[in-house]
Scaffold this active site. Structure first.
Site, PDB file in Angstrom:
ATOM      1  N   THR A   1       0.821  -1.209   0.000  1.00 37.93           N
ATOM      2  CA  THR A   1       0.000   0.000   0.000  1.00 37.93           C
ATOM      3  C   THR A   1       0.855   1.259   0.000  1.00 37.93           C
ATOM      4  O   THR A   1       1.989   1.248   0.509  1.00 37.93           O
ATOM      5  CB  THR A   1      -0.908   0.013   1.248  1.00 37.93           C
ATOM      6  OG1 THR A   1      -1.574   1.272   1.353  1.00 37.93           O
ATOM      7  CG2 THR A   1      -0.099  -0.198   2.526  1.00 37.93           C
ATOM      8  N   ASP A   2       0.292   2.339  -0.521  1.00 36.89           N
ATOM      9  CA  ASP A   2       0.985   3.626  -0.466  1.00 36.89           C
ATOM     10  C   ASP A   2       1.079   4.171   0.958  1.00 36.89           C
ATOM     11  O   ASP A   2       1.865   5.077   1.236  1.00 36.89           O
ATOM     12  CB  ASP A   2       0.294   4.655  -1.370  1.00 36.89           C
ATOM     13  CG  ASP A   2      -1.168   4.904  -1.039  1.00 36.89           C
ATOM     14  OD1 ASP A   2      -1.702   4.273  -0.104  1.00 36.89           O
ATOM     15  OD2 ASP A   2      -1.791   5.738  -1.728  1.00 36.89           O
ATOM     16  N   GLU A   3       0.323   3.598   1.869  1.00 35.74           N
ATOM     17  CA  GLU A   3       0.308   4.112   3.240  1.00 35.74           C
ATOM     18  C   GLU A   3       1.610   3.861   3.992  1.00 35.74           C
ATOM     19  O   GLU A   3       1.840   4.461   5.045  1.00 35.74           O
ATOM     20  CB  GLU A   3      -0.890   3.547   4.001  1.00 35.74           C
ATOM     21  CG  GLU A   3      -2.216   3.970   3.392  1.00 35.74           C
ATOM     22  CD  GLU A   3      -3.402   3.710   4.291  1.00 35.74           C
ATOM     23  OE1 GLU A   3      -3.231   3.761   5.525  1.00 35.74           O
ATOM     24  OE2 GLU A   3      -4.498   3.469   3.758  1.00 35.74           O
TER      25      GLU A   3
ATOM     26  N   TYR B   1      -2.255  -0.328  10.847  1.00 36.18           N
ATOM     27  CA  TYR B   1      -2.357  -0.984   9.534  1.00 36.18           C
ATOM     28  C   TYR B   1      -1.130  -0.695   8.681  1.00 36.18           C
ATOM     29  O   TYR B   1      -0.479  -1.604   8.171  1.00 36.18           O
ATOM     30  CB  TYR B   1      -3.623  -0.520   8.805  1.00 36.18           C
ATOM     31  CG  TYR B   1      -3.577  -0.817   7.320  1.00 36.18           C
ATOM     32  CD1 TYR B   1      -3.583  -2.126   6.858  1.00 36.18           C
ATOM     33  CD2 TYR B   1      -3.498   0.215   6.375  1.00 36.18           C
ATOM     34  CE1 TYR B   1      -3.516  -2.409   5.495  1.00 36.18           C
ATOM     35  CE2 TYR B   1      -3.438  -0.059   5.024  1.00 36.18           C
ATOM     36  CZ  TYR B   1      -3.445  -1.375   4.586  1.00 36.18           C
ATOM     37  OH  TYR B   1      -3.361  -1.642   3.241  1.00 36.18           O
TER      38      TYR B   1
ATOM     39  N   LYS C   1       1.950  -3.301   7.311  1.00 35.47           N
ATOM     40  CA  LYS C   1       2.286  -3.494   5.898  1.00 35.47           C
ATOM     41  C   LYS C   1       3.737  -3.105   5.619  1.00 35.47           C
ATOM     42  O   LYS C   1       4.428  -3.765   4.822  1.00 35.47           O
ATOM     43  CB  LYS C   1       1.332  -2.685   5.021  1.00 35.47           C
ATOM     44  CG  LYS C   1      -0.119  -3.136   5.085  1.00 35.47           C
ATOM     45  CD  LYS C   1      -0.327  -4.541   4.538  1.00 35.47           C
ATOM     46  CE  LYS C   1      -0.274  -4.586   3.035  1.00 35.47           C
ATOM     47  NZ  LYS C   1      -0.636  -5.931   2.498  1.00 35.47           N
TER      48      LYS C   1
END
Length: 334
Positions: free
Chosen positions: A124-126, A148, A152
């Site tokens: 994810t870009d997060e 979260y 990741k």
């Protein structure tokens, strides 16, 4: 890559990828491993389960025996399996650490023992955290700000270590905010759409200024396929668009499309540690020949129409006691 294991293949992006692979590659054989937790359902792949090219296994990626059984005989693994909702990770981080990190470890160990040819981790870009200006590229330091995102980011580092230490041919994709059919209606776009369809308020965090770049799920699937087949092992690839939209404008656009009153937009207390912007430099994947096919208006209209046409799918979810309890806790009790 005729035999592929897709973990989390009954979830949102995973189910779309299973459908994409079976339709695009007539000789492909797909094994789906999914725990069928609250956001995964066989209904998401109901048009695929009768195919003699698909084998479904209900199981957890943390279970070594189940993983080995599912992975034996395949040459490619694509891992979508993850707890994925930031708000839920704030309420209870434990399952995010267990699945998103420990589960990835189990998958990597099995892939190493069984000598799979390609292992692709869907990330994810997060992991890059809040990006106040400019674009994140794949070499940027991680700065996750939610449980979260941290789970990741940790998994990405573990995946990359298996390439460096063991020579496992791994790949990582880091996708932007993905939208489209079969997305569980707790996420922002399907939540806004389904609330609007029922004339319920659209809850916008804070002042609605947080920006996201939206990516249609079909484009996300084609990007993963491109990286899987032509990406350089050991590399990560950002997958996104420049379709930057804030929460306030997203809500207004949904209300406009569905011809609902503007006063259904409702501001609610902001998310704890809310990242105000993500933005990706996608030059690396574009060098592989990939580019998104859907602009923002097209992806928005396609997604809205899918939820309009599939009321029984999302109404069943929204009527469940567990969904109502989560919604009440998230939006009415904070």
């Amino acid at each position: 890559m005729d035999a592929m294991l897709v973990t989390g293949g009954a979830g949102f992006i995973g189910s779309n990828f299973v459908r994409y692979a079976l339709n695009r590659y007539p000789d492909a054989r797909v094994v789906v491993l999914d725990a069928l937790t609250y956001a995964g359902s066989l209904a998401n792949i109901d048009d695929c389960v009768e195919s003699d090219r698909l084998r479904f296994i209900q199981g957890d990626i943390r279970d070594k025996g189940t993983v080995e059984d599912a992975m034996r005989g395949v040459d490619t693994v694509v891992n979508f399996a993850a707890e994925s909702h930031v708000d839920r990770s704030i309420l209870d981080p434990s399952s995010f650490v267990e699945t998103n990190y420990n589960g990835v470890y189990v998958l990597l160990e099995a892939a190493r023992r069984l000598e799979v040819k390609r292992f692709l981790q869907v990330s994810t870009d997060e992991v890059y955290g809040h990006v106040p200006s400019g674009l994140s590229d794949e070499s940027d330091a991680f700065a996750p700000r939610s449980p979260y995102a941290a789970s990741k980011a940790a998994a990405d580092l573990l995946v990359q270590s298996y390439y460096t230490t063991y020579g496992l041919p791994v790949l990582i994709t880091r996708g932007g905010n993905t939208v489209g059919p079969y997305q569980y209606p707790e996420k922002v776009l399907p939540l806004f759409i389904t609330n609007a369809l029922e004339y319920k308020p659209l809850p916008v965090y804070g002042d609605g200024s947080a920006v996201r770049s939206y990516l249609y799920v079909e484009d996300h699937c084609s990007a993963i396929d491109r990286v899987l087949r032509t990406g350089q092992p050991g590399n990560a690839y950002n997958v996104g668009t420049n379709c930057e939209v804030n929460g306030r404008d997203l809500a207004d656009r949904i209300l406009e499309i569905l011809d609902r009153p503007a006063n259904l937009r409702e501001f609610v207390p902001d998310r704890s540690g809310h990242d105000l912007r993500y933005a990706l430099d996608c030059g690396r994947i574009r060098s592989l020949g990939w580019s998104p096919a859907f602009d923002f208006e097209t992806m928005l209209n396609e997604t809205v129409q899918w939820y309009v046409d599939h009321r029984p799918w999302w109404q069943e979810i929204r009527n469940e006691g567990s969904f109502r309890a989560y919604y009440r806790k998230q939006y009415h009790e904070r």
